[in-house]
Design an enzyme around this catalytic site. Structure first.
Site, PDB file in Angstrom:
ATOM      1  N   GLU A 262     -11.474 -15.719   1.448  1.00 32.11           N
ATOM      2  CA  GLU A 262     -13.003 -15.248   1.286  1.00 32.11           C
ATOM      3  C   GLU A 262     -13.750 -16.435   1.765  1.00 32.11           C
ATOM      4  OE1 GLU A 262     -10.564 -13.497  -2.365  1.00 32.11           O
ATOM      5  OE2 GLU A 262     -10.685 -15.676  -1.578  1.00 32.11           O
TER       6      GLU A 262
ATOM      7  N   TYR B  55     -12.801 -17.191  12.018  1.00 35.44           N
ATOM      8  CA  TYR B  55     -11.814 -16.279  11.571  1.00 35.44           C
ATOM      9  C   TYR B  55     -11.549 -15.091  12.519  1.00 35.44           C
ATOM     10  CZ  TYR B  55     -12.123 -19.352   7.489  1.00 35.44           C
ATOM     11  OH  TYR B  55     -11.993 -20.353   6.410  1.00 35.44           O
TER      12      TYR B  55
END
Length: 153
Positions: free
Chosen positions: A110, A122
């Site tokens: 998260e 990411y």
């Protein structure tokens, strides 16, 4: 022309002795940092916890929890003085490698919806947005959404 030595970066497993150094970094990079107890609990739970060293100084750390064949990245942090130098990517790639050696099929994490640089990192590695967790993180004024991201490894 003389050769300029490259900085030496090393990884090693995190220990309880590292918590003082980690607690010097954590509150300077997060609005709502982990507590010493959060780190101690992760170590007691035998989560995969690693530090990134530069000349014996802790400059980054990451923690990951394994659940069956899933790796859950809990924390990935680089000291403010060392950010924007590719070290977050280096540490993330190390954690993916650890997950692979543990036969993980996927990695999940998260990230705060406002953390644009982390999301870009990411995505650059290959993580994809899977869902939004509404009000997941504490914020200065209420709560902030988290982006749930996943990577097939």
């Amino acid at each position: 022309m003389s050769a300029v030595p490259k900085p030496q970066y090393q990884f090693r497993p995190m220990t309880a002795d590292d918590l003082d150094a980690i607690m010097e970094i954590e509150p300077h990079i997060y609005s709502h940092p982990w507590t010493r107890g959060n780190f101690a609990d992760s170590l007691k739970s035998a989560h995969n916890a690693w530090v990134l060293l530069h000349n014996e100084e802790i400059i980054g750390y990451a923690l990951m929890m394994m659940v069956l064949d899933e790796a859950h990245l809990l924390n990935l942090s680089i000291s403010k003085a060392y950010q924007k130098q590719g070290l977050g990517r280096l540490l993330l790639e190390h954690m993916i490698s650890i997950a692979q050696t543990l036969n993980a099929a996927n990695m999940f994490l998260e990230v705060r919806a406002s953390n644009i640089s982390a999301i870009a990192l990411y995505e650059n590695i290959g993580f994809n947005e899977m869902a939004v967790r509404r009000g997941y993180y504490p914020a200065h004024h209420g709560r902030e959404d988290a982006i749930l991201m996943g990577l097939a490894i």
